[in-house]
Write an enzyme that holds these catalytic residues in place. Sequence first.
Site, mmCIF file in Angstrom:
data_model
loop_
_atom_site.group_PDB
_atom_site.id
_atom_site.type_symbol
_atom_site.label_atom_id
_atom_site.label_comp_id
_atom_site.label_asym_id
_atom_site.label_seq_id
_atom_site.Cartn_x
_atom_site.Cartn_y
_atom_site.Cartn_z
ATOM 1 N N ALA A 5 42.529 0.196 -13.543
ATOM 2 C CA ALA A 5 42.784 1.078 -14.690
ATOM 3 C C ALA A 5 44.205 0.968 -15.236
ATOM 4 C CB ALA A 5 42.490 2.526 -14.307
ATOM 5 N N ALA A 10 41.785 -2.601 -19.434
ATOM 6 C CA ALA A 10 41.573 -1.152 -19.516
ATOM 7 C C ALA A 10 42.375 -0.582 -20.681
ATOM 8 C CB ALA A 10 41.977 -0.490 -18.204
ATOM 9 N N LYS A 139 33.738 -11.215 -17.132
ATOM 10 C CA LYS A 139 33.763 -12.631 -16.802
ATOM 11 C C LYS A 139 35.096 -12.925 -16.092
ATOM 12 C CE LYS A 139 36.143 -14.764 -20.626
ATOM 13 N NZ LYS A 139 36.195 -15.638 -21.757
ATOM 14 N N ASP A 168 29.363 -9.892 -21.533
ATOM 15 C CA ASP A 168 29.808 -11.039 -22.312
ATOM 16 C C ASP A 168 30.185 -10.406 -23.644
ATOM 17 O OD1 ASP A 168 29.921 -13.138 -24.211
ATOM 18 O OD2 ASP A 168 28.783 -14.405 -22.844
ATOM 19 N N HIS A 169 31.491 -10.260 -23.886
ATOM 20 C CA HIS A 169 31.866 -9.395 -25.016
ATOM 21 C C HIS A 169 31.416 -9.974 -26.361
ATOM 22 C CE1 HIS A 169 35.505 -11.873 -24.668
ATOM 23 N NE2 HIS A 169 35.567 -11.752 -25.963
ATOM 24 N N GLU A 207 40.561 -20.878 -31.702
ATOM 25 C CA GLU A 207 41.670 -19.931 -31.599
ATOM 26 C C GLU A 207 42.935 -20.621 -32.057
ATOM 27 O OE1 GLU A 207 42.302 -17.756 -27.819
ATOM 28 O OE2 GLU A 207 40.513 -18.850 -27.201
ATOM 29 N N HIS A 231 30.054 -17.545 -23.636
ATOM 30 C CA HIS A 231 29.916 -17.116 -25.041
ATOM 31 C C HIS A 231 29.136 -18.114 -25.899
ATOM 32 C CE1 HIS A 231 32.850 -14.426 -23.531
ATOM 33 N NE2 HIS A 231 33.872 -15.222 -23.677
ATOM 34 N N LYS A 331 41.693 -24.009 -28.081
ATOM 35 C CA LYS A 331 42.914 -23.233 -28.321
ATOM 36 C C LYS A 331 43.844 -24.029 -29.236
ATOM 37 C CE LYS A 331 42.910 -20.516 -24.114
ATOM 38 N NZ LYS A 331 42.632 -19.248 -24.825
HETATM 39 P P1 NAD Z 1 45.361 -7.245 -15.097
HETATM 40 O O1 NAD Z 1 46.035 -8.178 -14.164
HETATM 41 O O2 NAD Z 1 46.097 -6.790 -16.304
HETATM 42 O O3 NAD Z 1 44.935 -5.932 -14.290
HETATM 43 C C1 NAD Z 1 44.456 -5.959 -12.991
HETATM 44 C C2 NAD Z 1 44.245 -4.549 -12.450
HETATM 45 O O4 NAD Z 1 43.776 -4.673 -11.116
HETATM 46 C C3 NAD Z 1 45.503 -3.674 -12.396
HETATM 47 O O5 NAD Z 1 45.116 -2.346 -12.738
HETATM 48 C C4 NAD Z 1 45.888 -3.713 -10.903
HETATM 49 O O6 NAD Z 1 46.524 -2.529 -10.448
HETATM 50 C C5 NAD Z 1 44.534 -3.833 -10.255
HETATM 51 N N1 NAD Z 1 44.646 -4.454 -8.927
HETATM 52 C C6 NAD Z 1 45.032 -5.720 -8.649
HETATM 53 N N2 NAD Z 1 45.014 -5.914 -7.307
HETATM 54 C C7 NAD Z 1 44.596 -4.762 -6.735
HETATM 55 C C8 NAD Z 1 44.349 -4.332 -5.401
HETATM 56 N N3 NAD Z 1 44.534 -5.158 -4.379
HETATM 57 N N4 NAD Z 1 43.896 -3.093 -5.213
HETATM 58 C C9 NAD Z 1 43.702 -2.251 -6.266
HETATM 59 N N5 NAD Z 1 43.909 -2.595 -7.554
HETATM 60 C C10 NAD Z 1 44.353 -3.829 -7.783
HETATM 61 O O7 NAD Z 1 43.970 -7.912 -15.483
HETATM 62 P P2 NAD Z 1 43.103 -7.724 -16.838
HETATM 63 O O8 NAD Z 1 43.648 -8.626 -17.899
HETATM 64 O O9 NAD Z 1 42.956 -6.284 -17.150
HETATM 65 O O10 NAD Z 1 41.694 -8.383 -16.455
HETATM 66 C C11 NAD Z 1 40.770 -7.771 -15.564
HETATM 67 C C12 NAD Z 1 39.466 -8.557 -15.560
HETATM 68 O O11 NAD Z 1 38.919 -8.612 -16.866
HETATM 69 C C13 NAD Z 1 39.589 -10.023 -15.137
HETATM 70 O O12 NAD Z 1 38.419 -10.374 -14.473
HETATM 71 C C14 NAD Z 1 39.700 -10.764 -16.450
HETATM 72 O O13 NAD Z 1 39.267 -12.109 -16.334
HETATM 73 C C15 NAD Z 1 38.732 -9.958 -17.279
HETATM 74 N N6 NAD Z 1 38.933 -10.033 -18.717
HETATM 75 C C16 NAD Z 1 40.082 -9.546 -19.286
HETATM 76 C C17 NAD Z 1 40.229 -9.560 -20.656
HETATM 77 C C18 NAD Z 1 41.467 -9.003 -21.312
HETATM 78 O O14 NAD Z 1 41.445 -8.891 -22.538
HETATM 79 N N7 NAD Z 1 42.493 -8.636 -20.576
HETATM 80 C C19 NAD Z 1 39.214 -10.093 -21.457
HETATM 81 C C20 NAD Z 1 38.039 -10.586 -20.856
HETATM 82 C C21 NAD Z 1 37.923 -10.535 -19.486
#
Ligand code: NAD
Length: 489
Positions: A5, A10, A139, A168-169, A207, A231, A331
């Site tokens: 979160a 998030a 994903k 799959d957004h 992109e 996708h 990209k």
């Molecule tokens: P991020 O690195 O920004 O966030 C990771 C989160 O996991 C943080 O809240 C962190 O505190 C928590 N975390 C990490 N290790 C932990 C542990 N050991 N215990 C408890 N919490 C822990 O990552 P993100 O960009 O938010 O991506 C998350 C997932 O969503 C990934 O699988 C990524 O591939 C996928 N994703 C992200 C996006 C995007 O727009 N960011 C888009 C598509 C998919």
Amino acid sequence: MIFGATGDLAKRKLFPSLYRLFERGRLEKFAVIGVARRTLDNDDFQQSVKDSVLSALGEKGNLDEFVSHFYYQAHDVADSSSYTSLRKFANQIDENYQLDGNRIFYLAMAPEFFGPIALHLKSDGLTEVKGYKRLVIEKPFGHDLESAKELNKQIRSAFSEKEVYRIDHYLGKEMVRNIEVIRFANAIFEPLWNNKYISNIQITSSETLGVEERGRYYETSGALRDMLQNHMMQMVALLAMEPPIKLTTDEIRSEKVRVFRALRTIEGDKVNDYFVRGQYGEGTIGGKKAPKYRDEPMVDKESNTETFVAGKIKIDNFRWAGVPFYIRTGKRMAAKSTKIVVQFKDIPMNLYYQTEKMLNPNLLVIHIQPEEGITLHLNAKKAGGHLDAQEVKLSFANTGSNAMNTPEGYEKLLYDCMRGDATNFTHWDEVAYSWAFVDKISEVWENSKADSFPNYQSGTMGPKAADELLEKDGYFWWPVGDLEVDICK
Ligand code: NAD
């Protein structure tokens, strides 16, 4: 419950989407427990939710009331006692908000945590609820078929297939959802949607951004796994599937799976005839100099990772035999654009040949992003001319008619999940078939270094070989034109 979160996903997507659902009155009895590693108190967490909604939407509305439903628990994903306290807390919240034991677990975390978290949720009793329990995962779902199977096994030991919502957004995007309606609700398209009248279909998702800060992840992935396996293949399935007998989740999914089953396997020597890989070199984008991929942070100086892939897909069934589906994604390309171009066959004889120009083929262009809409390319009489034909375009822009009401993809997907509608999530069978298809290509590419890398300049539409892929079949990539320009004309 949102695991991860404090992360980027998030903040940028989930909190703003939940807020919009709340504002539309679609969240009545709800509470969100944010779970992450860092120590935070509820106030700090609520403030971070507020900040992310404000920066994404710039709205204040009922923000205070909205964030009062948010709670935070510091958590160690590998430690049972963390889950035990989470269970007690969740049960308490459940009672306070009268949530009837309905629970959604959203894993917004790195994929290596998906399996262990799912196992803990079960062994530490968080999945023992009176109501429904659903798991939402992002994903990547594995990095090949083997790892996806292993992950699926772990998840399925805690959740049934019906309880797993694989995001799959792209399936949340308005115009991706529209493919089905355009196809199955229009008498002018449905009868033509086959190899008798369609010559080829092109799907581009380009992109302008490079790999940015995601070098570490991208080095283990590449365009094939990051974009094509999920996708792009989902769009192929929606374009190629047979009409479902009903619009239910099971019927639609089973039609999509039948497309995957009919994919011609491309393997061994054939791979480089059907697929082209690319990696960006230096160049200029929007007037700014851009570095080559190999100079990006956390990228190997001799990286073999592809940042571009183009391919020809064949679907061996009665409807599609002989029709190539060309797909490309990359990209640092010239434009940010996701578009589908359906090219119809030429008419049998051209009566309007005076200009010595061939008639333009009819095209149906589905604009997925950033613009949303449809353009139909027709031929009509040139005003004032004798009987010369010229191309005219009929365009519909979604943004124009639905104004600001088009909800974000994540908003729709979260709402679907709450309602228990899994239609726009990926079923395990789809994941497995598309990995099996992609694995054959990555096997060849991983075992042979791409000597030509970098082979396209940043700010272009990819390597020359991607153009040649179509040229040898007598086609070319239609430019990723601008819908707004079409409409202004
Ligand atoms: P991020 O690195 O920004 O966030 C990771 C989160 O996991 C943080 O809240 C962190 O505190 C928590 N975390 C990490 N290790 C932990 C542990 N050991 N215990 C408890 N919490 C822990 O990552 P993100 O960009 O938010 O991506 C998350 C997932 O969503 C990934 O699988 C990524 O591939 C996928 N994703 C992200 C996006 C995007 O727009 N960011 C888009 C598509 C998919």
